[in-house]
Design a protein around this motif. Structure first.
Motif, PDB file in Angstrom:
ATOM      1  N   ASP A 219      41.465  39.207  22.076  1.00 21.22           N
ATOM      2  CA  ASP A 219      41.151  40.615  22.335  1.00 21.22           C
ATOM      3  C   ASP A 219      41.908  41.096  23.575  1.00 21.22           C
ATOM      4  O   ASP A 219      41.726  40.547  24.674  1.00 21.22           O
ATOM      5  N   PRO A 220      42.760  42.119  23.433  1.00 18.76           N
ATOM      6  CA  PRO A 220      43.580  42.582  24.565  1.00 18.76           C
ATOM      7  C   PRO A 220      42.764  43.028  25.783  1.00 18.76           C
ATOM      8  O   PRO A 220      43.163  42.767  26.918  1.00 18.76           O
ATOM      9  N   GLU A 221      41.641  43.675  25.553  1.00 24.58           N
ATOM     10  CA  GLU A 221      40.817  44.129  26.682  1.00 24.58           C
ATOM     11  C   GLU A 221      40.172  42.955  27.409  1.00 24.58           C
ATOM     12  O   GLU A 221      40.094  42.943  28.636  1.00 24.58           O
ATOM     13  N   LYS A 222      39.720  41.968  26.671  1.00 25.69           N
ATOM     14  CA  LYS A 222      39.135  40.777  27.302  1.00 25.69           C
ATOM     15  C   LYS A 222      40.203  39.993  28.055  1.00 25.69           C
ATOM     16  O   LYS A 222      39.952  39.470  29.144  1.00 25.69           O
ATOM     17  N   ARG A 223      41.404  39.912  27.474  1.00 25.52           N
ATOM     18  CA  ARG A 223      42.515  39.231  28.159  1.00 25.52           C
ATOM     19  C   ARG A 223      42.831  39.931  29.481  1.00 25.52           C
ATOM     20  O   ARG A 223      43.060  39.282  30.501  1.00 25.52           O
ATOM     21  N   LYS A 224      42.818  41.258  29.448  1.00 28.48           N
ATOM     22  CA  LYS A 224      43.093  42.040  30.657  1.00 28.48           C
ATOM     23  C   LYS A 224      42.033  41.768  31.729  1.00 28.48           C
ATOM     24  O   LYS A 224      42.360  41.600  32.905  1.00 28.48           O
ATOM     25  N   ALA A 225      40.769  41.709  31.320  1.00 28.84           N
ATOM     26  CA  ALA A 225      39.675  41.436  32.258  1.00 28.84           C
ATOM     27  C   ALA A 225      39.791  40.021  32.837  1.00 28.84           C
ATOM     28  O   ALA A 225      39.571  39.819  34.037  1.00 28.84           O
TER      29      ALA A 225
ATOM     30  N   TYR B 191      42.540  38.319  33.181  1.00 29.06           N
ATOM     31  CA  TYR B 191      43.689  38.288  34.097  1.00 29.06           C
ATOM     32  C   TYR B 191      43.331  38.935  35.437  1.00 29.06           C
ATOM     33  O   TYR B 191      43.768  38.470  36.494  1.00 29.06           O
TER      34      TYR B 191
ATOM     35  N   HIS C  21      42.119  32.689  28.969  1.00 32.70           N
ATOM     36  CA  HIS C  21      43.118  33.720  28.670  1.00 32.70           C
ATOM     37  C   HIS C  21      44.001  33.292  27.506  1.00 32.70           C
ATOM     38  O   HIS C  21      44.325  34.094  26.624  1.00 32.70           O
TER      39      HIS C  21
ATOM     40  N   GLU D  96      41.968  33.650  24.218  1.00 34.85           N
ATOM     41  CA  GLU D  96      41.404  34.962  23.916  1.00 34.85           C
ATOM     42  C   GLU D  96      42.424  35.830  23.167  1.00 34.85           C
ATOM     43  O   GLU D  96      43.590  35.867  23.531  1.00 34.85           O
TER      44      GLU D  96
END
Length: 81
Positions: free
Chosen positions: A36-42, A44, A31, A34
């Motif tokens: 990329d906001p979408e990858k960070r969200k996934a 998390y 995290h 990373e």
């Protein structure tokens, strides 16, 4: 997790809990790196799932209760000069 406990204190079964704790640390590292906001969200979301899985082996506040039983006083009761 800093004050989680030890292999004997704060856990019902350290051997079963440890893989979840290790995975949480690994995911936090991913995290952090990373961008990329979408990858960070996934990532998390996966951290949350692992945290819930680890929680089934946790004994909440066992360290705190142990310290209090040995006479520890919290900051609200500490006597400062």
């Amino acid at each position: 997790m800093l004050f989680k406990g030890s292999t004997r204190i704060g856990t019902l079964d350290h051997e079963k809990e440890k893989p979840h704790l290790d995975r949480i640390l690994e995911l936090y590292e991913q995290h952090f790196h990373e961008t990329d906001p979408e990858k960070r969200k996934a990532i998390y979301a996966e951290i949350n799932r692992e945290s819930q899985a680890a929680a089934q082996y946790e004994i909440p506040n066992e360290m705190d209760k142990l310290y209090k039983a040995m006479g520890e006083e919290g900051p609200e009761r500490a006597h400062l000069p």
